[in-house]
Design a protein around this motif. Structure first.
Motif, PDB file in Angstrom:
ATOM      1  N   SER A 113       0.816  -1.211   0.000  1.00 22.80           N
ATOM      2  CA  SER A 113       0.000   0.000   0.000  1.00 22.80           C
ATOM      3  C   SER A 113       0.851   1.264   0.000  1.00 22.80           C
ATOM      4  CB  SER A 113      -0.948   0.013   1.209  1.00 22.80           C
ATOM      5  OG  SER A 113      -0.224   0.150   2.422  1.00 22.80           O
ATOM      6  N   GLU A 114       2.123   1.156   0.435  1.00 20.60           N
ATOM      7  CA  GLU A 114       3.025   2.308   0.445  1.00 20.60           C
ATOM      8  C   GLU A 114       3.897   2.370  -0.807  1.00 20.60           C
ATOM      9  OE1 GLU A 114       3.207   4.697   2.655  1.00 20.60           O
ATOM     10  OE2 GLU A 114       1.791   3.889   4.116  1.00 20.60           O
ATOM     11  N   CYS A 115       3.897   1.307  -1.610  1.00 24.01           N
ATOM     12  CA  CYS A 115       4.788   1.218  -2.767  1.00 24.01           C
ATOM     13  C   CYS A 115       4.331   2.157  -3.878  1.00 24.01           C
ATOM     14  CB  CYS A 115       4.821  -0.220  -3.276  1.00 24.01           C
ATOM     15  SG  CYS A 115       5.789  -0.437  -4.789  1.00 24.01           S
ATOM     16  N   PRO A 116       5.158   3.132  -4.286  1.00 28.31           N
ATOM     17  CA  PRO A 116       4.748   4.058  -5.344  1.00 28.31           C
ATOM     18  C   PRO A 116       4.552   3.375  -6.692  1.00 28.31           C
ATOM     19  CG  PRO A 116       7.059   4.380  -4.784  1.00 28.31           C
ATOM     20  CD  PRO A 116       6.486   3.459  -3.751  1.00 28.31           C
ATOM     21  N   ALA A 117       5.326   2.326  -6.947  1.00 25.39           N
ATOM     22  CA  ALA A 117       5.152   1.594  -8.212  1.00 25.39           C
ATOM     23  C   ALA A 117       3.783   0.923  -8.250  1.00 25.39           C
ATOM     24  CB  ALA A 117       6.262   0.557  -8.365  1.00 25.39           C
ATOM     25  N   ASN A 118       3.406   0.287  -7.145  1.00 23.83           N
ATOM     26  CA  ASN A 118       2.104  -0.367  -7.085  1.00 23.83           C
ATOM     27  C   ASN A 118       0.975   0.646  -7.165  1.00 23.83           C
ATOM     28  OD1 ASN A 118      -0.304  -1.655  -5.346  1.00 23.83           O
ATOM     29  ND2 ASN A 118       0.928  -3.309  -6.206  1.00 23.83           N
ATOM     30  N   GLN A 119       1.148   1.781  -6.529  1.00 23.53           N
ATOM     31  CA  GLN A 119       0.120   2.818  -6.533  1.00 23.53           C
ATOM     32  C   GLN A 119      -0.144   3.366  -7.936  1.00 23.53           C
ATOM     33  OE1 GLN A 119       1.291   5.823  -3.718  1.00 23.53           O
ATOM     34  NE2 GLN A 119       1.033   4.482  -1.945  1.00 23.53           N
ATOM     35  N   THR A 120       0.852   3.299  -8.797  1.00 24.42           N
ATOM     36  CA  THR A 120       0.695   3.815 -10.156  1.00 24.42           C
ATOM     37  C   THR A 120       0.337   2.720 -11.161  1.00 24.42           C
ATOM     38  OG1 THR A 120       3.095   3.646 -10.468  1.00 24.42           O
ATOM     39  CG2 THR A 120       2.212   5.784  -9.808  1.00 24.42           C
ATOM     40  N   GLY A 121      -0.063   1.556 -10.646  1.00 26.95           N
ATOM     41  CA  GLY A 121      -0.569   0.508 -11.522  1.00 26.95           C
ATOM     42  C   GLY A 121       0.452  -0.496 -12.010  1.00 26.95           C
ATOM     43  N   LYS A 122       1.700  -0.425 -11.508  1.00 26.37           N
ATOM     44  CA  LYS A 122       2.712  -1.405 -11.916  1.00 26.37           C
ATOM     45  C   LYS A 122       2.408  -2.761 -11.270  1.00 26.37           C
ATOM     46  CE  LYS A 122       5.283   1.833 -13.918  1.00 26.37           C
ATOM     47  NZ  LYS A 122       4.558   3.046 -13.498  1.00 26.37           N
ATOM     48  N   LYS A 123       2.984  -3.806 -11.834  1.00 29.95           N
ATOM     49  CA  LYS A 123       2.720  -5.158 -11.330  1.00 29.95           C
ATOM     50  C   LYS A 123       3.405  -5.430  -9.998  1.00 29.95           C
ATOM     51  CE  LYS A 123       2.471  -8.808 -13.768  1.00 29.95           C
ATOM     52  NZ  LYS A 123       2.770  -9.957 -14.664  1.00 29.95           N
ATOM     53  N   LEU A 124       4.406  -4.633  -9.674  1.00 32.10           N
ATOM     54  CA  LEU A 124       5.175  -4.891  -8.458  1.00 32.10           C
ATOM     55  C   LEU A 124       4.320  -4.785  -7.198  1.00 32.10           C
ATOM     56  CD1 LEU A 124       7.841  -5.277  -6.876  1.00 32.10           C
ATOM     57  CD2 LEU A 124       8.123  -2.785  -6.975  1.00 32.10           C
ATOM     58  N   SER A 125       4.416  -5.799  -6.354  1.00 27.17           N
ATOM     59  CA  SER A 125       3.850  -5.779  -5.008  1.00 27.17           C
ATOM     60  C   SER A 125       4.895  -6.372  -4.071  1.00 27.17           C
ATOM     61  CB  SER A 125       2.560  -6.600  -4.927  1.00 27.17           C
ATOM     62  OG  SER A 125       2.188  -6.814  -3.574  1.00 27.17           O
ATOM     63  N   PRO A 126       5.501  -5.558  -3.190  1.00 26.51           N
ATOM     64  CA  PRO A 126       6.509  -6.097  -2.264  1.00 26.51           C
ATOM     65  C   PRO A 126       5.993  -7.286  -1.455  1.00 26.51           C
ATOM     66  CG  PRO A 126       6.523  -3.704  -2.198  1.00 26.51           C
ATOM     67  CD  PRO A 126       5.334  -4.103  -3.027  1.00 26.51           C
ATOM     68  N   ARG A 127       4.701  -7.258  -1.089  1.00 28.10           N
ATOM     69  CA  ARG A 127       4.126  -8.396  -0.364  1.00 28.10           C
ATOM     70  C   ARG A 127       4.205  -9.651  -1.214  1.00 28.10           C
ATOM     71  NH1 ARG A 127      -1.922  -7.701   1.532  1.00 28.10           N
ATOM     72  NH2 ARG A 127      -2.118  -7.187  -0.678  1.00 28.10           N
ATOM     73  N   LYS A 128       3.892  -9.535  -2.510  1.00 28.81           N
ATOM     74  CA  LYS A 128       3.954 -10.697  -3.398  1.00 28.81           C
ATOM     75  C   LYS A 128       5.384 -11.220  -3.522  1.00 28.81           C
ATOM     76  CE  LYS A 128       3.010 -12.212  -8.149  1.00 28.81           C
ATOM     77  NZ  LYS A 128       4.417 -12.579  -8.442  1.00 28.81           N
ATOM     78  N   ILE A 129       6.365 -10.314  -3.517  1.00 26.41           N
ATOM     79  CA  ILE A 129       7.762 -10.746  -3.574  1.00 26.41           C
ATOM     80  C   ILE A 129       8.067 -11.680  -2.413  1.00 26.41           C
ATOM     81  CG2 ILE A 129      10.176  -9.977  -3.412  1.00 26.41           C
ATOM     82  CD1 ILE A 129       8.929  -9.244  -6.075  1.00 26.41           C
ATOM     83  N   MET A 130       7.618 -11.308  -1.218  1.00 20.83           N
ATOM     84  CA  MET A 130       7.880 -12.133  -0.033  1.00 20.83           C
ATOM     85  C   MET A 130       7.068 -13.428  -0.073  1.00 20.83           C
ATOM     86  SD  MET A 130      10.075 -10.110   1.010  1.00 20.83           S
ATOM     87  CE  MET A 130      10.649 -11.324   2.189  1.00 20.83           C
ATOM     88  N   MET A 131       5.816 -13.344  -0.509  1.00 21.76           N
ATOM     89  CA  MET A 131       4.977 -14.540  -0.580  1.00 21.76           C
ATOM     90  C   MET A 131       5.515 -15.514  -1.619  1.00 21.76           C
ATOM     91  SD  MET A 131       1.266 -12.632  -0.313  1.00 21.76           S
ATOM     92  CE  MET A 131       0.262 -14.115  -0.546  1.00 21.76           C
ATOM     93  N   ASP A 132       5.983 -14.994  -2.752  1.00 22.88           N
ATOM     94  CA  ASP A 132       6.550 -15.858  -3.795  1.00 22.88           C
ATOM     95  C   ASP A 132       7.835 -16.523  -3.315  1.00 22.88           C
ATOM     96  OD1 ASP A 132       4.548 -15.321  -5.588  1.00 22.88           O
ATOM     97  OD2 ASP A 132       5.645 -13.775  -6.679  1.00 22.88           O
TER      98      ASP A 132
END
Length: 440
Positions: free
Chosen positions: A317-336
């Protein structure tokens, strides 16, 4: 026959703890698949961070509502389970409320447990509403579909059931005490469950004992089930938040680590007295692989991070890339990372402790290049995490692999690196032409 319940209780306890120890061993083995890293420095600061962040919950209360609810559930669940010690002793010895002789102290403890149990129920209901009725944005991201969503709700249901079983056990115990039933001497204070007691009015002593014993057995079995369910759940952070915050990064967030082999190479290039054709010393040999493409290339602290992830989504929710519609989600990085590590662990279980190549890796099969290059390395995710997880370190290591092993950097980055190599700056102008723009 009189000792049969105690024997059954002992067997259940041994089985429950045995499975828990087995899961801990598997968890430890998987984390140790990571590369060695020295985190033995500055122990006083590490202990301070652990006490402040894991125990003191200081980063949780940055978001007051969720933070307060989490503290209630965390403290309540941990403190209430102090009574588990009494339940275990009673179950093994055949006693009933063995700590009752503590008198006023016991009354205070039981009363406090009940108040906390009621607060936990309220907090759990609020959490459920936030997840399923209000549907906060961070809980409905793509990575939260399927099992992660079910797991989050299942944990809430388990906590709710355990708290109601605790209060039911106390309510019927209270009724039996008032009725002067054998073995149910006056003991404890029941500020919450006494209001549930009227539900059981009119029931015989034998029926009340049946309800009280059923709630007692289900409560302890439920706790043992929950203990073993932790390994398969995001709630591993209940156990891992303490070591994870202890081993968390101490250097400034904007400071990146350097690859030792690259650092030594640069030092060699800058040393006019060095022999460029000399054989490298043993401790300066190049690593087998630059960066990381799979979980075994990461260090063990990064793997500990993956298992500690609470899936709360604050990082995303704090990630600027995610906020602008990019595929990146730091949470997903950790879950993956955790999912791939679990897959590797199952592979080893099936092959007598040895990993047999399965043709898969963390890069591409779990985390895409698009996600990695969307990161701005701003550290917002690191700052937001309530338990000191560092998704950025994994992203950077995987980027290093792409650049240094596959030469697979984006065109813009390749152009920049070429300019630095040729012109000593990121811009496509040689040093003699840099100030020509002044004439224009």
């Amino acid at each position: 026959m009189a000792y049969l319940p105690n024997i059954i209780f002992g067997i259940i306890l041994v089985i429950g703890i045995g499975f828990f120890i087995k899961n801990v061993k598997k968890l430890t083995r998987n984390i140790k698949l990571g590369k060695s890293v020295d985190v033995s420095d500055n122990k006083p600061q590490r202990l301070k961070n652990m006490a402040r962040i894991a125990l003191g919950q200081t980063k949780m209360v940055v978001r007051p509502i969720a933070g307060l609810m989490h503290i209630i559930v965390y403290v309540g669940f941990v403190i209430i389970n102090i009574e588990v010690l009494e339940i275990i002793i009673d179950g093994l010895l055949g006693t009933h409320r063995i700590f009752a002789p503590l008198g006023p102290v016991y009354d205070f403890l039981i009363g406090s447990f009940e108040v906390l149990a009621a607060l936990v129920i309220i907090a759990v209901v609020i959490f459920w509403i936030r997840r399923n009725a209000i549907k906060l944005k961070r809980f409905i991201k793509p990575e939260m579909k399927g099992w992660p969503k079910k797991d989050g709700n299942l944990i809430l249901y388990i906590e709710l059931v355990l708290m109601f079983l605790f209060l039911t056990m106390n309510a019927t115990d209270y009724q039996l005490q008032q009725m002067g039933a054998e073995h149910y001497a006056l003991a404890g204070a029941f500020p919450v469950s006494q209001f549930l007691a009227p539900i059981f009015n009119g029931m015989s002593v034998s029926s009340l004992i049946l309800v009280e014993r059923t709630a007692w057995w289900l409560h302890i079995i439920g706790i043992l089930f929950f203990l073993n369910y932790l390994y398969y759940s995001k709630h591993l952070h209940i156990l891992l938040a303490f070591p994870n915050t202890y081993y968390g990064k101490l250097t400034p967030q904007g400071e990146f680590n350097n690859l030792e082999a690259v650092t030594n190479e640069v030092k060699l290039m800058m040393d006019p007295s060095a022999d460029p054709f000399a054989a490298p010393a043993d401790d300066t040999e190049e690593p087998e692989k630059f960066g990381a493409s799979d979980v075994m290339d990461l260090n063990w602290v990064q793997l500990l991070n993956a298992y500690t992830c609470t899936e709360c989504g604050r990082c995303t929710s704090e990630c600027p890339a995610n906020q602008t519609g990019k595929k990146l989600s730091p949470r997903k990085i950790m879950m993956d990372t955790r999912d791939r590590l679990e897959e590797v662990g199952r592979n080893m279980d099936a092959n007598n402790g040895e990993f047999v190549s399965d043709g898969k890796q963390l890069l591409d099969d779990y985390i895409t290049k698009e996600e990695l290059w969307a990161c701005t390395t701003c550290n917002a995710c690191v700052q937001a995490c309530p338990v000191s997880i560092d998704p950025l370190s994994i992203i950077v290591d995987m980027r290093r692999y792409l650049v240094m092993e596959q030469s697979a950097a984006p065109t813009e980055l390749n152009n920049m690196m070429s300019n630095i190599e040729n012109n000593g700056a990121p811009w496509p102008y040689n040093q003699m032409d840099r100030l020509n723009w002044v004439d224009e």
